[in-house]
Design a protein around this motif. Sequence first.
Motif, PDB file in Angstrom:
ATOM      1  N   PRO A 193       0.826  -1.213   0.000  1.00 60.53           N
ATOM      2  CA  PRO A 193       0.000   0.000   0.000  1.00 60.53           C
ATOM      3  C   PRO A 193       0.860   1.263   0.000  1.00 60.53           C
ATOM      4  N   LEU A 194       0.327   2.294  -0.660  1.00 61.06           N
ATOM      5  CA  LEU A 194       0.988   3.592  -0.673  1.00 61.06           C
ATOM      6  C   LEU A 194      -0.068   4.671  -0.884  1.00 61.06           C
ATOM      7  N   MET A 195      -0.282   5.504   0.121  1.00 61.27           N
ATOM      8  CA  MET A 195      -1.164   6.672   0.042  1.00 61.27           C
ATOM      9  C   MET A 195      -2.565   6.327  -0.490  1.00 61.27           C
ATOM     10  N   GLY A 196      -3.141   5.214  -0.046  1.00 58.50           N
ATOM     11  CA  GLY A 196      -4.495   4.834  -0.449  1.00 58.50           C
ATOM     12  C   GLY A 196      -4.573   3.959  -1.684  1.00 58.50           C
ATOM     13  N   TYR A 197      -3.455   3.676  -2.313  1.00 56.74           N
ATOM     14  CA  TYR A 197      -3.405   2.788  -3.480  1.00 56.74           C
ATOM     15  C   TYR A 197      -2.684   1.503  -3.105  1.00 56.74           C
ATOM     16  N   ARG A 198      -3.095   0.417  -3.749  1.00 61.11           N
ATOM     17  CA  ARG A 198      -2.460  -0.880  -3.529  1.00 61.11           C
ATOM     18  C   ARG A 198      -1.771  -1.287  -4.828  1.00 61.11           C
ATOM     19  N   PHE A 199      -0.454  -1.436  -4.762  1.00 60.31           N
ATOM     20  CA  PHE A 199       0.328  -1.848  -5.925  1.00 60.31           C
ATOM     21  C   PHE A 199       0.498  -3.364  -5.854  1.00 60.31           C
ATOM     22  N   ASN A 200      -0.138  -4.060  -6.785  1.00 66.03           N
ATOM     23  CA  ASN A 200      -0.183  -5.515  -6.781  1.00 66.03           C
ATOM     24  C   ASN A 200       1.050  -6.092  -7.481  1.00 66.03           C
ATOM     25  N   PHE A 201       1.692  -7.056  -6.816  1.00 64.76           N
ATOM     26  CA  PHE A 201       2.866  -7.728  -7.375  1.00 64.76           C
ATOM     27  C   PHE A 201       2.668  -9.241  -7.418  1.00 64.76           C
ATOM     28  N   SER A 202       1.432  -9.690  -7.444  1.00 62.74           N
ATOM     29  CA  SER A 202       1.163 -11.131  -7.418  1.00 62.74           C
ATOM     30  C   SER A 202       1.678 -11.841  -8.670  1.00 62.74           C
ATOM     31  N   ASP A 203       1.922 -11.094  -9.743  1.00 61.16           N
ATOM     32  CA  ASP A 203       2.419 -11.712 -10.975  1.00 61.16           C
ATOM     33  C   ASP A 203       3.875 -12.162 -10.868  1.00 61.16           C
ATOM     34  N   ILE A 204       4.636 -11.644  -9.896  1.00 61.85           N
ATOM     35  CA  ILE A 204       6.048 -12.024  -9.773  1.00 61.85           C
ATOM     36  C   ILE A 204       6.380 -12.689  -8.437  1.00 61.85           C
ATOM     37  N   LEU A 205       5.413 -12.749  -7.523  1.00 66.40           N
ATOM     38  CA  LEU A 205       5.667 -13.323  -6.201  1.00 66.40           C
ATOM     39  C   LEU A 205       5.351 -14.809  -6.171  1.00 66.40           C
ATOM     40  N   LYS A 206       6.138 -15.536  -5.403  1.00 67.20           N
ATOM     41  CA  LYS A 206       5.898 -16.963  -5.175  1.00 67.20           C
ATOM     42  C   LYS A 206       5.557 -17.159  -3.700  1.00 67.20           C
ATOM     43  N   ARG A 207       4.726 -18.145  -3.415  1.00 72.53           N
ATOM     44  CA  ARG A 207       4.305 -18.412  -2.041  1.00 72.53           C
ATOM     45  C   ARG A 207       5.186 -19.485  -1.419  1.00 72.53           C
ATOM     46  N   TYR A 208       5.618 -19.229  -0.183  1.00 66.05           N
ATOM     47  CA  TYR A 208       6.448 -20.170   0.571  1.00 66.05           C
ATOM     48  C   TYR A 208       5.824 -20.411   1.936  1.00 66.05           C
ATOM     49  N   PHE A 209       5.885 -21.663   2.382  1.00 61.91           N
ATOM     50  CA  PHE A 209       5.451 -22.014   3.727  1.00 61.91           C
ATOM     51  C   PHE A 209       6.692 -22.333   4.545  1.00 61.91           C
ATOM     52  N   VAL A 210       6.792 -21.719   5.706  1.00 57.27           N
ATOM     53  CA  VAL A 210       7.950 -21.905   6.573  1.00 57.27           C
ATOM     54  C   VAL A 210       7.469 -22.487   7.898  1.00 57.27           C
ATOM     55  N   LYS A 211       8.006 -23.656   8.242  1.00 60.99           N
ATOM     56  CA  LYS A 211       7.671 -24.277   9.511  1.00 60.99           C
ATOM     57  C   LYS A 211       8.837 -24.063  10.463  1.00 60.99           C
ATOM     58  N   GLN A 212       8.550 -23.429  11.581  1.00 54.92           N
ATOM     59  CA  GLN A 212       9.590 -23.127  12.555  1.00 54.92           C
ATOM     60  C   GLN A 212       8.970 -23.147  13.946  1.00 54.92           C
ATOM     61  N   TYR A 213       9.592 -23.882  14.840  1.00 57.72           N
ATOM     62  CA  TYR A 213       9.133 -23.987  16.226  1.00 57.72           C
ATOM     63  C   TYR A 213       7.678 -24.447  16.322  1.00 57.72           C
ATOM     64  N   GLY A 214       7.281 -25.362  15.444  1.00 60.13           N
ATOM     65  CA  GLY A 214       5.939 -25.922  15.482  1.00 60.13           C
ATOM     66  C   GLY A 214       4.870 -25.017  14.899  1.00 60.13           C
ATOM     67  N   HIS A 215       5.251 -23.930  14.283  1.00 62.09           N
ATOM     68  CA  HIS A 215       4.299 -22.982  13.686  1.00 62.09           C
ATOM     69  C   HIS A 215       4.586 -22.879  12.188  1.00 62.09           C
ATOM     70  N   ILE A 216       3.533 -22.855  11.394  1.00 63.24           N
ATOM     71  CA  ILE A 216       3.692 -22.721   9.947  1.00 63.24           C
ATOM     72  C   ILE A 216       3.261 -21.313   9.556  1.00 63.24           C
ATOM     73  N   ALA A 217       4.125 -20.612   8.844  1.00 66.08           N
ATOM     74  CA  ALA A 217       3.838 -19.255   8.383  1.00 66.08           C
ATOM     75  C   ALA A 217       3.889 -19.207   6.865  1.00 66.08           C
ATOM     76  N   GLU A 218       3.084 -18.339   6.290  1.00 65.82           N
ATOM     77  CA  GLU A 218       3.026 -18.163   4.838  1.00 65.82           C
ATOM     78  C   GLU A 218       3.724 -16.860   4.482  1.00 65.82           C
ATOM     79  N   TYR A 219       4.677 -16.929   3.543  1.00 68.75           N
ATOM     80  CA  TYR A 219       5.408 -15.758   3.099  1.00 68.75           C
ATOM     81  C   TYR A 219       5.392 -15.695   1.574  1.00 68.75           C
ATOM     82  N   TYR A 220       5.558 -14.501   1.051  1.00 68.02           N
ATOM     83  CA  TYR A 220       5.669 -14.303  -0.389  1.00 68.02           C
ATOM     84  C   TYR A 220       6.999 -13.660  -0.691  1.00 68.02           C
ATOM     85  N   ALA A 221       7.662 -14.124  -1.740  1.00 68.17           N
ATOM     86  CA  ALA A 221       8.976 -13.598  -2.107  1.00 68.17           C
ATOM     87  C   ALA A 221       9.141 -13.665  -3.623  1.00 68.17           C
ATOM     88  N   VAL A 222      10.058 -12.847  -4.117  1.00 64.49           N
ATOM     89  CA  VAL A 222      10.355 -12.816  -5.556  1.00 64.49           C
ATOM     90  C   VAL A 222      11.243 -14.010  -5.880  1.00 64.49           C
TER      91      VAL A 222
END
Length: 84
Positions: free
Chosen positions: A55-84
């Motif tokens: 987000p920037l000043m009321g606008y949302r700049f979408n980058f879903s076309d270049i991001l990949k989804r990763y699941f990270v399991k650490q200390y018994g918790h699973i988190a979802e992250y997005y990265a290029v």
Amino acid sequence: TRFVDWDIPELSTLQDSKLYQLRVQLNEGTPMSRQQKNWLTDSVNSNTYSKRAVPLMGYRFNFSDILKRYFVKQYGHIAEYYAV
């Protein structure tokens, strides 16, 4: 994309921002540098409005076309992250 209901400045006023320039660069097909990739990954994962946009000043700049989804399991918790 506009994501707020109140009055915000025109999108053209954001042309000097790093986020706007990065989106234009990607739309033109120019590859990103490692520094830009790291900045975008950090920006996407640290905001609370969207998982695949920044987000920037009321606008949302979408980058879903270049991001990949990763699941990270650490200390018994699973988190979802997005990265290029």
